[in-house]
Structures are given as C-alpha cells and as structure tokens.
Scaffold this active site. Structure first.
Site, PDB file in Angstrom:
ATOM      1  N   LEU A  69     -46.150  24.659  49.449  1.00 59.56           N
ATOM      2  CA  LEU A  69     -45.778  23.286  49.103  1.00 59.56           C
ATOM      3  C   LEU A  69     -45.822  23.195  47.589  1.00 59.56           C
ATOM      4  O   LEU A  69     -46.721  23.765  46.955  1.00 59.56           O
ATOM      5  CB  LEU A  69     -46.764  22.264  49.690  1.00 59.56           C
ATOM      6  CG  LEU A  69     -46.605  21.804  51.135  1.00 59.56           C
ATOM      7  CD1 LEU A  69     -47.665  20.741  51.443  1.00 59.56           C
ATOM      8  CD2 LEU A  69     -45.222  21.251  51.417  1.00 59.56           C
ATOM      9  N   ASP A  70     -44.877  22.475  46.998  1.00 59.88           N
ATOM     10  CA  ASP A  70     -44.948  22.233  45.563  1.00 59.88           C
ATOM     11  C   ASP A  70     -46.285  21.590  45.216  1.00 59.88           C
ATOM     12  O   ASP A  70     -46.868  20.849  46.021  1.00 59.88           O
ATOM     13  CB  ASP A  70     -43.827  21.285  45.108  1.00 59.88           C
ATOM     14  CG  ASP A  70     -42.456  21.935  45.189  1.00 59.88           C
ATOM     15  OD1 ASP A  70     -42.383  23.172  45.268  1.00 59.88           O
ATOM     16  OD2 ASP A  70     -41.459  21.186  45.171  1.00 59.88           O
ATOM     17  N   ARG A  71     -46.755  21.852  44.032  1.00 60.02           N
ATOM     18  CA  ARG A  71     -48.023  21.282  43.589  1.00 60.02           C
ATOM     19  C   ARG A  71     -48.009  19.758  43.699  1.00 60.02           C
ATOM     20  O   ARG A  71     -49.002  19.136  44.092  1.00 60.02           O
ATOM     21  CB  ARG A  71     -48.287  21.704  42.142  1.00 60.02           C
ATOM     22  CG  ARG A  71     -49.598  21.206  41.577  1.00 60.02           C
ATOM     23  CD  ARG A  71     -49.769  21.679  40.138  1.00 60.02           C
ATOM     24  NE  ARG A  71     -51.028  21.218  39.585  1.00 60.02           N
ATOM     25  CZ  ARG A  71     -51.428  21.447  38.337  1.00 60.02           C
ATOM     26  NH1 ARG A  71     -50.649  22.150  37.519  1.00 60.02           N
ATOM     27  NH2 ARG A  71     -52.580  20.992  37.904  1.00 60.02           N
ATOM     28  N   ARG A  96     -35.848  17.591  46.881  1.00 57.87           N
ATOM     29  CA  ARG A  96     -35.830  16.971  45.558  1.00 57.87           C
ATOM     30  C   ARG A  96     -34.435  17.041  44.927  1.00 57.87           C
ATOM     31  O   ARG A  96     -33.974  16.068  44.305  1.00 57.87           O
ATOM     32  CB  ARG A  96     -36.872  17.651  44.671  1.00 57.87           C
ATOM     33  CG  ARG A  96     -38.294  17.463  45.185  1.00 57.87           C
ATOM     34  CD  ARG A  96     -39.293  18.363  44.473  1.00 57.87           C
ATOM     35  NE  ARG A  96     -39.462  17.989  43.069  1.00 57.87           N
ATOM     36  CZ  ARG A  96     -40.304  18.615  42.250  1.00 57.87           C
ATOM     37  NH1 ARG A  96     -41.034  19.636  42.688  1.00 57.87           N
ATOM     38  NH2 ARG A  96     -40.411  18.225  40.987  1.00 57.87           N
ATOM     39  N   THR A 134     -46.235  17.892  45.751  1.00 56.18           N
ATOM     40  CA  THR A 134     -45.990  17.405  47.110  1.00 56.18           C
ATOM     41  C   THR A 134     -47.282  17.407  47.913  1.00 56.18           C
ATOM     42  O   THR A 134     -48.041  18.374  47.879  1.00 56.18           O
ATOM     43  CB  THR A 134     -44.949  18.288  47.825  1.00 56.18           C
ATOM     44  OG1 THR A 134     -43.751  18.327  47.041  1.00 56.18           O
ATOM     45  CG2 THR A 134     -44.624  17.745  49.206  1.00 56.18           C
TER      46      THR A 134
END
Length: 323
Positions: free
Chosen positions: A142-144, A247, A146
């Site tokens: 997961l993106d930091r 995104r 998110t």
C-alpha cells in the site's frame, strides 16, 4: 562502511523457508540487492550453505546453515531496537490473524516497508515485535499515504498461494476515496493505460497515462455521496493492480483524490488543509481472496480511520449549512 555491513550473517533454515531457491531467498532477505549482484556472489562462492559452494538453483532444506558474507553498500534486513516504542502500536491495529496470515488496518503516513530514508516500515516493525516468528512477509503493498487493509503472510506456502491469486487477478480489492468536485454519475469505468516512468520524484516512481507504452488498466467507480460541488465520496474497485492506478485514474477523470500531493490539485488540497485535513483520502476497505488453508472465499474489512470520518462529518455539515 556501516556497522551492519561488516559482519558475516549465519542463518539456520527453518521449515518456513525449506524448498525455496537460494537466489529467491537472498532477494527477499537482502531487500535492495539487485538480482545481478545476488547471482554474482553465489557464482563466486561467497554464499555458502553448510560450508559448501552452491548454485543459484539450489533449494534450501530444513537445518541448512546459510552463510552471507559482508556486502558493501547492502543493508542486511535488521531493525534498530531504539524504534521499538514507535512500532508498538502495530499490535493494536491488527484486525485479523490466524496461523497462515494476519491483516492490519494501516494508518495513513506509515510505510508498508522501510527504505528510501525511512526508519522502518510495517513489516520491519512486526518482525521486531515478534522475534520468534519464523516467517513474516508482505503479500502486497500500500502506498505510504494510503490507509486500510494490509495483508501479511505467516508461512511461505501461504505467501506463494496468495501471490498466485494476485498474479491471476483473483484477489479483489475495494477502496473508499474522497475526490475533488462533483463526479459525473455516468462515469462508472475508467480505462487508461498506465506507464511507470523510470525517473524519480521524491524517491518514488511517477505514473503517467501513455497510450503507446502504458499497460492496460481499468477501474470501476460508484458514487456513495455528493458534497455539493466541493467533493464526492466514492467506492472504487480496481480491476487491474497497477502502481498508483486509482490516483492517476481519478486525476485523468479531472477529479483527483483530496490530499494527493503528487497527482492532486494544489489549490483544493490547500483549502482542505486549512480546515485541518492533511492526508490522502484513499482507504483500502475490503480485501477478498481464497484463504490459503481452508480454500474458501474470505474477506477482510478495515473500517475508516478517525481522520477520514472527521472530514466526511465536516463536509456533511457544510452541505447542510448551504441549504
């Protein structure tokens, strides 16, 4: 040379790593080492198993003693114990656990893994909190920025089984997001090819829409709630799993995610920040997959965090006041 680079590391292979090829094991263990380097140190005999040279096809066995020599510039996967208090919270955000996997409701701002100047990530923190755990590996990323469901495998067999579901796109993810503006009710699917550019921005790759070089990418959108023309609350199902897919697809639709400092709208983000909402409003809410042990359909739900709830509450009151 740093302290962690000057020592020989000896590892006794347990059942969780038995049957794994030595090159794949080292690629995971050394994290940032390129595969070309791994093949080179195996070929030169620097890597030893039971004091013997091995080939990269060698499959590790229970009880094998693996020797890893000092490697200049490569950080061996260790955790600085001075950060133990900072990662203690991870135990409190576990939302499911059994003998094969565990899932956390990752907060925004916490990286899934360390690197790029970060002190630690979720996986390093978990390993530090559970020193006796034989195997803990991220199933996905997961993106930091998110928040939401982050899945960790506790057995290598579980990791392989879950990775196969990811490869076949049988693991389904559902997200919740707050986007700028009023989303068009007729826009339910965005299909736009995504290309991950090699140049780096803020130590992360940047993704673009590119009809020639991009990979096929599709995302489904469903409107959950309008907040006048200020923002829209969406339920999102990515069909493919490209980097930054949601995104970039929301940006492509001219309704970027609130708080997205990379693909978003600077002026709109600044407005939300003035009211105290300074985060990426993207949340991984549900993960659906086949359980690696029971082989039955399984899903994990992660509720929205307080910061997301607070923003929705603020927008609802704002809409009422305008009526």
């Amino acid at each position: 040379m740093k302290e962690h680079d000057i020592h020989v590391h000896s590892i006794r292979i347990s059942s969780s790593s038995s049957g794994q090829r030595i090159d794949n094991f080292l690629y995971t263990y050394l994290k940032v080492a390129p595969k070309s380097m791994i093949y080179r140190i195996i070929r030169t005999g620097a890597i030893r198993v039971n004091k013997k040279r091995i080939k990269f096809q060698y499959k590790l066995q229970i009880g094998d003693l693996l020797r890893i020599p000092p490697i200049r510039g490569i950080k061996i996967n260790r955790f600085n114990t001075k950060y133990m208090e900072e990662v203690a919270f991870l135990q409190n955000i576990i939302i499911y656990e059994d003998d094969y996997l565990l899932a956390l409701n990752k907060p925004t701002g916490i990286a899934a893994h360390g690197g790029s100047g970060l002190k630690f990530g979720v996986i390093e923190g978990l390993r530090a909190l559970r020193p006796k755990a034989q195997f803990l590996e991220l199933v996905h990323r997961l993106d930091r920025e998110t928040s939401g469901v982050l899945l960790v495998a506790k057995k290598r067999t579980a990791l392989v089984y879950l990775h196969e579901q990811l490869r076949l796109q049988n693991m389904k993810k559902e997200y919740l997001a707050l986007v700028h503006g009023k989303w068009d009710a007729n826009l339910q699917i965005v299909s736009a090819p995504l290309f991950k550019k090699n140049t780096l921005l803020n130590s992360s790759r940047v993704v673009y829409i590119d009809s020639e070089k991009g990979k096929f990418s599709t995302t489904h959108f469903q409107i959950k709630e309008y907040f006048d023309s200020v923002a829209t609350f969406l339920a999102i199902k990515p069909i493919t799993g490209r980097t930054h897919q949601i995104r970039v697809h929301t940006q492509y639709a001219s309704h970027p995610i609130v708080g997205d400092n990379r693909y978003g709208n600077y002026q709109s983000n600044t407005l939300f920040k003035r009211f105290g909402f300074n985060r990426l409003f993207l949340h991984a809410s549900i993960l659906r997959f086949i359980h690696p042990n029971t082989k039955k359909n399984f899903h994990i739900y992660a509720p929205l965090g307080q910061s997301f709830h607070n923003c929705l509450f603020f927008l609802r009151n704002l809409s009422i006041k305008k009526l």
